[in-house]
Design an enzyme around this catalytic site. Structure first.
Site, mmCIF file in Angstrom:
data_model
loop_
_atom_site.group_PDB
_atom_site.id
_atom_site.type_symbol
_atom_site.label_atom_id
_atom_site.label_comp_id
_atom_site.label_asym_id
_atom_site.label_seq_id
_atom_site.Cartn_x
_atom_site.Cartn_y
_atom_site.Cartn_z
ATOM 1 N N CYS A 79 0.834 -1.211 0.000
ATOM 2 C CA CYS A 79 0.000 0.000 0.000
ATOM 3 C C CYS A 79 0.874 1.269 0.000
ATOM 4 O O CYS A 79 1.544 1.528 -0.992
ATOM 5 C CB CYS A 79 -0.995 -0.057 1.150
ATOM 6 N N HIS A 163 -3.385 -5.276 1.658
ATOM 7 C CA HIS A 163 -2.737 -5.432 2.980
ATOM 8 C C HIS A 163 -2.696 -6.900 3.393
ATOM 9 O O HIS A 163 -3.537 -7.333 4.200
ATOM 10 C CB HIS A 163 -3.517 -4.637 4.034
ATOM 11 N N GLU A 165 -0.884 -8.323 5.463
ATOM 12 C CA GLU A 165 -0.592 -8.463 6.906
ATOM 13 C C GLU A 165 -1.859 -8.380 7.756
ATOM 14 O O GLU A 165 -1.819 -8.673 8.942
ATOM 15 C CB GLU A 165 0.439 -7.410 7.340
HETATM 16 N N1 GLN Z 1 -3.655 6.394 1.098
HETATM 17 C C1 GLN Z 1 -2.354 6.102 1.637
HETATM 18 C C2 GLN Z 1 -1.290 6.935 0.958
HETATM 19 O O1 GLN Z 1 -1.544 7.503 -0.050
HETATM 20 C C3 GLN Z 1 -2.053 4.638 1.506
HETATM 21 C C4 GLN Z 1 -3.086 3.822 2.259
HETATM 22 C C5 GLN Z 1 -2.532 2.626 2.970
HETATM 23 O O2 GLN Z 1 -1.329 2.398 3.064
HETATM 24 N N2 GLN Z 1 -3.426 1.845 3.531
HETATM 25 O O3 GLN Z 1 -0.187 7.014 1.432
#
Ligand code: GLN
Length: 186
Positions: A79, A163, A165
């Site tokens: 992410c 995610h 994890e």
């Molecule tokens: N929206 C976050 C970002 O742009 C990422 C979201 C996440 O890691 N769950 O950094």
């Protein structure tokens, strides 16, 4: 194996728990002294990528981490961690990402799908997730959801929008640990 987990902000504790469950030893990286120890791989967790970028620079970690990845250290970005690996940030993967833009909604949702090299029916949890907008030939896409690339590999570097994890499915982590184990043999 000893796996560094960037612990400046975000969902790092959950990654550490998966690593321990799989019999490995995570250590948290907040400062340069933490970083300067032997390691077999690095996890860049989810969180808020702009905040992480600022803290990486403030702590003098940005360039040392970048150099070690470019020298071959296996890395997994989830992410916000995927955003960090992309163009315009650490630039360790030849991918361009769109932030906060994936999916049918901006919030959270789950889906199940195939991730190449990992398996079928992988549970993918998206939380204000980015997706990979474009990538170069050096990059292999691993998963596509709703026509959008959400996981990819480039050599020893893997990234996903979701995610792993936060689920009980440890296949993505095991996939990364295999890369860490065989890094010198590739
Ligand atoms: N929206 C976050 C970002 O742009 C990422 C979201 C996440 O890691 N769950 O950094």
């Amino acid at each position: 194996m000893k796996i560094a987990v960037l612990a400046l902000q975000g969902a790092f504790v959950e990654h550490e728990a998966v690593l321990r469950q799989l019999g490995h030893t995570p250590f948290e990286v907040r400062k340069l002294e933490d970083w300067n120890q032997p390691k077999d791989g690095l996890i860049l967790p989810g969180g808020e990528s702009t905040t992480m970028m600022r803290l990486l620079k403030d702590e003098g970690l940005f360039e040392p981490i970048r150099q070690e990845i470019l020298a071959g250290l296996p890395v997994m970005g989830t992410c916000a961690g995927m955003i960090l690996l992309a163009k315009g940030r650490l630039e360790c993967m030849d991918i361009e990402v769109l932030r906060n833009a994936y999916g049918r909604q901006l919030g959270s949702f789950n889906t199940v799908g195939r991730v190449d090299e990992v398996g079928e029916d992988v549970l993918m949890t998206f939380i204000r997730a980015p997706y990979i907008q474009s990538y170069q030939e050096s990059v292999r896409p691993l998963a596509v959801v709703d026509g959008r690339t959400v996981a990819a590999r480039q050599g020893n570097r893997i990234a996903c929008s979701f995610h792993p994890e936060l689920t009980d499915d440890t296949r993505w982590h095991r996939y990364f640990l295999r890369i860490c184990e065989t890094k010198d043999k590739q």
